[in-house]
Design a protein around this motif. Structure first.
Motif, PDB file in Angstrom:
ATOM      1  N   HIS A 298      13.991 -64.475  -7.155  1.00  0.00           N
ATOM      2  CA  HIS A 298      15.317 -64.317  -5.749  1.00  0.00           C
ATOM      3  C   HIS A 298      15.548 -66.308  -5.975  1.00  0.00           C
ATOM      4  O   HIS A 298      15.474 -65.683  -4.362  1.00  0.00           O
ATOM      5  CB  HIS A 298      15.662 -63.135  -5.215  1.00  0.00           C
ATOM      6  N   PHE A 299      14.633 -66.812  -6.529  1.00  0.00           N
ATOM      7  CA  PHE A 299      15.513 -68.274  -5.346  1.00  0.00           C
ATOM      8  C   PHE A 299      16.439 -68.432  -5.352  1.00  0.00           C
ATOM      9  O   PHE A 299      17.182 -68.288  -5.451  1.00  0.00           O
ATOM     10  CB  PHE A 299      14.838 -69.602  -6.549  1.00  0.00           C
ATOM     11  N   HIS A 300      16.714 -69.186  -3.901  1.00  0.00           N
ATOM     12  CA  HIS A 300      17.657 -69.438  -3.215  1.00  0.00           C
ATOM     13  C   HIS A 300      17.850 -70.619  -3.326  1.00  0.00           C
ATOM     14  O   HIS A 300      18.981 -71.369  -3.532  1.00  0.00           O
ATOM     15  CB  HIS A 300      17.348 -68.674  -2.168  1.00  0.00           C
ATOM     16  N   TYR A 301      16.683 -71.798  -3.141  1.00  0.00           N
ATOM     17  CA  TYR A 301      16.932 -72.910  -3.338  1.00  0.00           C
ATOM     18  C   TYR A 301      16.626 -74.325  -3.750  1.00  0.00           C
ATOM     19  O   TYR A 301      17.520 -75.607  -4.085  1.00  0.00           O
ATOM     20  CB  TYR A 301      16.562 -73.175  -1.837  1.00  0.00           C
ATOM     21  N   SER A 303      15.806 -75.349  -8.509  1.00  0.00           N
ATOM     22  CA  SER A 303      17.124 -75.659  -9.275  1.00  0.00           C
ATOM     23  C   SER A 303      16.570 -76.366  -9.794  1.00  0.00           C
ATOM     24  O   SER A 303      15.775 -76.771  -9.849  1.00  0.00           O
ATOM     25  CB  SER A 303      18.351 -75.842  -9.169  1.00  0.00           C
ATOM     26  N   PHE A 345      24.276 -75.349   1.474  1.00  0.00           N
ATOM     27  CA  PHE A 345      24.467 -74.303   1.575  1.00  0.00           C
ATOM     28  C   PHE A 345      25.361 -73.121   0.960  1.00  0.00           C
ATOM     29  O   PHE A 345      25.880 -72.126   0.757  1.00  0.00           O
ATOM     30  CB  PHE A 345      24.668 -73.834   3.443  1.00  0.00           C
ATOM     31  N   ARG A 348      25.954 -70.718  -1.230  1.00  0.00           N
ATOM     32  CA  ARG A 348      24.646 -69.709  -0.691  1.00  0.00           C
ATOM     33  C   ARG A 348      24.941 -68.690  -0.287  1.00  0.00           C
ATOM     34  O   ARG A 348      23.931 -67.629  -0.450  1.00  0.00           O
ATOM     35  CB  ARG A 348      23.452 -71.141  -0.730  1.00  0.00           C
ATOM     36  N   LEU A 349      24.836 -68.989   0.885  1.00  0.00           N
ATOM     37  CA  LEU A 349      25.346 -68.184   2.848  1.00  0.00           C
ATOM     38  C   LEU A 349      26.516 -67.924   2.345  1.00  0.00           C
ATOM     39  O   LEU A 349      28.262 -68.358   2.063  1.00  0.00           O
ATOM     40  CB  LEU A 349      25.355 -69.056   3.681  1.00  0.00           C
ATOM     41  N   PRO A 407      21.294 -63.213   8.754  1.00  0.00           N
ATOM     42  CA  PRO A 407      20.581 -63.875   7.146  1.00  0.00           C
ATOM     43  C   PRO A 407      18.918 -63.620   7.191  1.00  0.00           C
ATOM     44  O   PRO A 407      18.641 -62.857   8.266  1.00  0.00           O
ATOM     45  CB  PRO A 407      20.505 -64.787   7.308  1.00  0.00           C
ATOM     46  N   VAL A 458      15.024 -73.572   6.340  1.00  0.00           N
ATOM     47  CA  VAL A 458      15.081 -74.077   4.673  1.00  0.00           C
ATOM     48  C   VAL A 458      13.629 -74.875   3.918  1.00  0.00           C
ATOM     49  O   VAL A 458      12.968 -74.132   2.994  1.00  0.00           O
ATOM     50  CB  VAL A 458      15.896 -75.185   4.570  1.00  0.00           C
ATOM     51  N   GLN A 461      11.261 -71.961   2.800  1.00  0.00           N
ATOM     52  CA  GLN A 461      10.804 -71.633   2.266  1.00  0.00           C
ATOM     53  C   GLN A 461      11.021 -72.077   1.120  1.00  0.00           C
ATOM     54  O   GLN A 461      10.563 -72.040   0.015  1.00  0.00           O
ATOM     55  CB  GLN A 461      12.594 -71.177   2.397  1.00  0.00           C
ATOM     56  N   GLU A 465       9.251 -71.173  -2.428  1.00  0.00           N
ATOM     57  CA  GLU A 465       9.634 -70.781  -3.501  1.00  0.00           C
ATOM     58  C   GLU A 465       8.892 -72.140  -5.042  1.00  0.00           C
ATOM     59  O   GLU A 465       8.814 -72.086  -5.932  1.00  0.00           O
ATOM     60  CB  GLU A 465      11.021 -70.942  -3.564  1.00  0.00           C
TER      61      GLU A 465
END
Length: 783
Positions: A298-301, A303, A345, A348-349, A407, A458, A461, A465
């Protein structure tokens, strides 16, 4: 007159004296020792002496051409002189100085001092080389053969070509020596003058900074509810002073950035490496068709094209690369970080949090441009500052009342917002009470502390990731299973990066508060002061450096396997070659880390040897077992009686070797238990290694058959049947034998080889079932 010129004059004087003697004593023309048949010097001796002279003179252009930095030093000194002149001019306006401008001046003066020290070292090195050359040239006068050539007319005539070349060489060498000496002396005088000015300016900066810090807590202007105490003319003068101060700061900041471009270059290289790291791993997974294997993370940042993520990553590291940079550099990087985070963000937020961040961006930029545009330097500007601080504080309060959906890492976010709120409230109070400087510092620090805190969360994170992506990419390239236990790995990486993030955040906050230099000087004095215990001298800085490098080396040796996809599961255990290489790498990291820690800490080697000798006595008395296990671990690593993934029996325990560390080894049994055996016990017991040279194992099956239905004709069929079973080693023929015969039964023994000892049980079960079915079809009863 230089010494080189002096010897040249002496040689000419000898030649003139020789000419006068020749006029008085003409018979020397025919009486030269050169033409006499005695045991005196020969022509080769004179040529050898001349050759030595040429060799010395030939060194001059070679040595002077090695002074590569002279032109650069001369060019850079022009810029340095300009910077020193600007600083000297700005320091003359003591009434227009504030803590922020003094911080910029102090940073620049420190940078100039370091630069002058480097120039001074280069120039001293060049001067030492020139002095050595001059001593060699002066030493030539001790050569009597050269003097004899000038005194003897016949010798002079014979060696005329060589003497002409010598004169030419001498003129060239003398010119180079004089020009180089003049340039070096001129540059050294300029460097010395700058050093004197820099030392004086640093003293002034420190003195004024101490006064301003003390006075900042006092009342600088009238209370905000009172009318201004200065006239319009004085306000215009103050505005002009502020304008000139900011203009001077910008000029000095430009000079600083021009002379520290290598730091920005390193940042750009870091950005490019990080971008390639992420892009390469995504590309590897795409080519293997395994992009779906990272869904569980579940990567957020990050790509496949992490442009904004790389920018956030690099901007967070900027203060760490240049912690003593001017405040304007920190401000620019933080404002750019705020924008980059806003882009990152987006989508994503949750919408609510994203809108709060957009308001924070507007407030940060408004406050910064109002400060840089001198809009807040007037009495009315203080009211504008008050409203900006109040709106920012209200935003923080609104966050607390509406943040029902927490969050990730909510306690860190709330802590950062609490600091943000406290600093803005402090700025409001200071502004009301006329403490304008403190109000400005608290307001700007509030914005930068929050942006840096969120950015560093961030950043942590992103690293986590990226590391998980690296592990999964390595596993997929080696055909390991998709799933592995990543929660513990992610937690360990987050802890380490959290320490780095905390250090960067402290740098940003202390720099914004203009106490970084003061705090740094205090800590430097505390940790770098030599201390003694008996005859052993040490510093706290050396001890911390020693322990820190040891800790980092231990961390890397512990987690380096993860970088190559080895997470300690069964799939990675099967890759014996890689795990063996990693084991050696871990040992090398530990040893190299220890020696590097000793060298970097500056601890005396003789004292460490003494301590190790004392420890040896203790080891001999009470730590024999630990050292025995340590040495046994090294023997196992290099002698390799057992390897990772081997199936072994040690001390009555059978299983696969899961781990070999410095102190102990771990065996994974068939039941799933992990047996930890000290390495000393491993070597002291008989080791049965089923897979030392190969993985094959012999299996035997027995069948009790009814004697009335048994026939020898079934043996060839059973052999062929066994060969068709998966997992059978075909290079070795199966063997069948009658083991026991009675009046009613025959015991048939079937022996065959399995290709893998780890799957021998499954292969034996498949063989038993196939043979039983065959016998049943033939009507042979099995009891």
């Amino acid at each position: 007159m230089t010494r080189c010129q002096l010897i040249f004059v002496l040689l000419l004087f000898c030649r003139m004296s020789l000419a006068q003697d020749m006029i008085k004593h003409v018979h020397h023309r025919t009486d030269s020792t050169f033409f006499t048949e005695n045991a005196g010097p020969q022509q080769s001796d004179y040529l050898e002496s001349l050759e030595q002279v040429f060799q010395v003179l030939n060194k001059v252009p070679i040595v002077t051409s090695s002074f590569l930095n002279l032109d650069d030093i001369e060019h850079d000194l022009g810029q340095n002189d300009s910077a020193v002149a600007i600083l000297k001019e700005r320091m003359a306006y003591t009434h227009s100085l504030n803590i922020r401008s003094l911080q910029v001046y102090n940073t620049l003066l420190d940078k100039l001092a370091v630069t002058m020290k480097r120039y001074e070292d280069n120039l001293d090195e060049y001067r030492t080389k020139l002095e050595g050359l001059k001593k060699e040239i002066l030493g030539l006068r001790k050569d009597t053969l050269i003097g004899q050539i000038f005194k003897d007319t016949a010798l002079h005539t014979v060696f005329t070509p060589q003497l002409k070349r010598l004169r030419s060489k001498w003129r060239e060498a003398d010119s180079l020596l004089k020009s180089s000496t003049n340039v070096i002396n001129n540059l050294k005088s300029r460097v010395a003058a700058n050093n004197i000015t820099i030392a004086d300016l640093l003293f002034q900066v420190d003195a004024i900074s101490d006064d301003l810090r003390y006075n900042a807590f006092g009342k600088e202007q009238s209370y905000l509810w009172e009318p201004p105490s200065f006239s319009v003319d004085s306000g215009a003068v103050e505005q002009d002073n502020r304008s000139r101060r900011y203009t001077g700061e910008k000029k000095l900041a430009r000079y600083y950035f021009m002379n520290t471009s290598n730091i920005r270059f390193l940042l750009a290289i870091t950005l490019a490496i990080y971008f390639y790291w992420v892009w390469f791993n995504f590309r590897s997974l795409r080519r293997l068709g395994k992009l779906s294997s990272i869904n569980e993370f579940h990567f957020h940042y990050i790509s496949p094209l992490p442009v904004i993520a790389c920018l956030v990553f690099t901007l967070n590291l900027a203060p760490l690369f240049d912690p003593r940079a001017p405040a304007v550099y920190i401000e620019y990087s933080q404002l750019l970080l705020v924008l980059a985070l806003g882009i990152l963000f987006y989508r994503r937020l949750p919408k609510h949090y994203f809108m709060l961040w957009c308001i924070f961006i507007v407030l940060s930029f408004t406050l910064y441009f109002a400060e840089s545009g001198h809009l807040l330097a007037t009495y009315s500007g203080r009211w504008v500052r008050l409203m900006l601080n109040a709106v920012s504080a209200a935003l923080a309060v609104y966050f607390f009342f509406t943040s029902k959906e927490k969050p990730g890492r909510s306690w860190l976010v709330r802590f950062a917002v609490i600091i943000y709120l406290a600093l803005h409230l402090t700025a409001i109070v200071c502004n009301l009470l006329g403490r304008v400087t403190l109000s400005q510092i608290a307001g700007s620090t509030a914005a930068f502390s929050l942006s840096s805190a969120i950015g560093l969360m961030v950043f942590v994170q992103l690293i986590t990731e990226t590391f998980l992506l690296q592990i999964q990419s390595s596993r997929m390239r080696k055909n390991y299973p998709d799933s592995f236990e990543f929660v513990g790995i992610a937690r360990s990486i987050t802890k380490l990066m959290g320490i780095v993030a905390a250090i960067v955040w402290l740098i940003v906050v202390t720099n914004s508060l203009n106490v970084y230099d003061m705090l740094g000087d205090t800590l430097s004095g505390l940790f770098n002061t030599p201390r003694s215990v008996g005859k052993i001298s040490f510093t706290f800085n050396g001890i911390l450096l020693f322990l820190g490098i040891i800790w980092i080396a231990n961390f890397f040796q512990k987690y380096i396997a993860y970088f190559f996809g080895d997470t300690g599961d069964d799939a990675s255990i099967d890759d014996r070659n890689q795990r063996s290489r990693l084991l050696v790498t871990r040992l090398v990291l530990l040893i190299a880390g220890f020696f590097l820690a000793v060298a970097a800490s500056g601890l005396p080697i003789d004292k460490i040897t003494f301590v190790l000798g004392a420890l040896g006595v203790g080891i001999g008395l009470g730590l024999q077992g630990i050292i025995n296990n340590f040495v046994s671990g090294i023997i196992i690593i290099f002698d390799r009686p057992i390897r990772l993934g081997d199936t072994v029996e040690v001390g009555g325990k059978k299983g696969r070797v899961k781990e070999i560390s410095i102190r102990s080894s771990t065996i994974l049994t068939d039941e799933g238990a992990e047996v930890i055996i000290p390495n000393g016990d491993v070597l002291s017991h008989n080791i049965i290694n089923w897979t030392l040279s190969n993985n094959q194992v012999r299996a035997t099956l027995s069948f009790n058959l009814d004697k009335t239905t048994y026939t020898d004709a079934i043996q060839p069929d059973i052999k062929e049947l066994v060969k068709t079973i998966p997992g059978i080693f075909l290079r070795k023929e199966p063997e069948l034998a009658i083991e026991h015969v009675t009046s009613k039964a025959v015991r048939l023994k079937v022996s065959f080889w399995c290709t893998d000892v780890g799957s021998s049980s499954a292969t034996s079960a498949a063989a038993r079932e196939a043979i039983y079915n065959y016998l049943e079809k033939k009507g042979i009863e099995v009891s």
